[in-house]
Design an enzyme around this catalytic site. Structure first.
Site, PDB file in Angstrom:
ATOM      1  CG  ASN A 185      -3.966  -7.174  11.813  1.00 37.15           C
ATOM      2  OD1 ASN A 185      -4.729  -7.150  10.849  1.00 37.15           O
ATOM      3  ND2 ASN A 185      -3.554  -6.086  12.428  1.00 37.15           N
ATOM      4  N   GLY A 200       5.569 -13.918   6.325  1.00 35.74           N
ATOM      5  CA  GLY A 200       6.423 -13.446   5.246  1.00 35.74           C
ATOM      6  C   GLY A 200       7.137 -14.598   4.564  1.00 35.74           C
ATOM      7  CD  GLU A 201      11.534 -14.450   3.899  1.00 31.57           C
ATOM      8  OE1 GLU A 201      11.863 -15.571   4.323  1.00 31.57           O
ATOM      9  OE2 GLU A 201      12.186 -13.427   4.106  1.00 31.57           O
TER      10      GLU A 201
END
Length: 194
Positions: free
Chosen positions: A94, A160-161
């Site tokens: 996405n 993430g991160e």
């Protein structure tokens, strides 16, 4: 790596590329440096400004960032002027959500690099509210460019991160480029004047 490059008298990008075996990290590093215009910006060193880069891997994702920082001549305060970050986490499922995740991580990394820290007095936290614990505001947001590398041949990994890990080191290396001083703690220091 930047300190080793400086000791060897080599450009930080060239030094990293000469010692990298991880082709995924090489790809993001080259993509970030190209979009940023690394070679031209290093050659155009300007007073009070510096450029730095950093790269790394976490959670099977890879990231590289090139940053330009500015140091206010009167106050010594460091400001991130621009950051270009290349990120690869396997197959992109996405693109819009990935872009938002990476942008959010950049801002989170900016907060840690510039001013986020708990302050204590008498064993108590003195900045335990958003009014006192200063996270990045809109005025702190630099010019941001993202390069998202799609690897359909790899399974998707987390977004993430991982994009956080290159922000502070790229800024710290830009600080060194501007001042000749190494910054080894966060938040990054206010530059000494004179």
């Amino acid at each position: 790596m930047d300190e080793l490059a400086a000791e060897a008298g080599k450009d930080p990008l060239d030094f990293r590329l000469a010692h990298l075996e991880n082709e995924r990290i090489r790809a993001v590093l080259e993509a970030a440096a190209e979009r940023f215009g690394w070679r031209k910006r290093v050659a155009e060193k300007r007073p009070g400004r510096g450029v730095g880069l950093a790269c790394g891997t976490e959670k099977n994702s890879v990231v590289a960032a090139c940053a330009e920082v500015e140091i206010d001549a009167k106050t010594g305060v460091l400001r991130l002027v621009e950051i270009v970050q290349a990120f690869e986490c396997g197959k992109i499922l996405n693109p819009g959500n990935l872009r938002q995740q990476v942008e959010g991580c950049l801002l989170m990394g900016l907060g840690a690099a510039l001013r986020e820290r708990l302050e204590f007095s008498g064993g108590r936290v003195t900045n335990g509210s958003f009014a006192r614990y200063r996270v990045p505001r809109f005025a702190d947001v630099p010019k941001v460019e993202l390069v998202l590398l799609d690897r359909p041949d790899l399974a998707p990994a987390g977004a993430g991160e991982t994009p956080i890990i290159a922000v502070a080191p790229a800024m710290a290396n830009g600080y060194f480029h501007a001042t000749g001083q190494r910054a080894r703690t966060l938040p990054l220091p206010v530059a000494s004047k004179g």
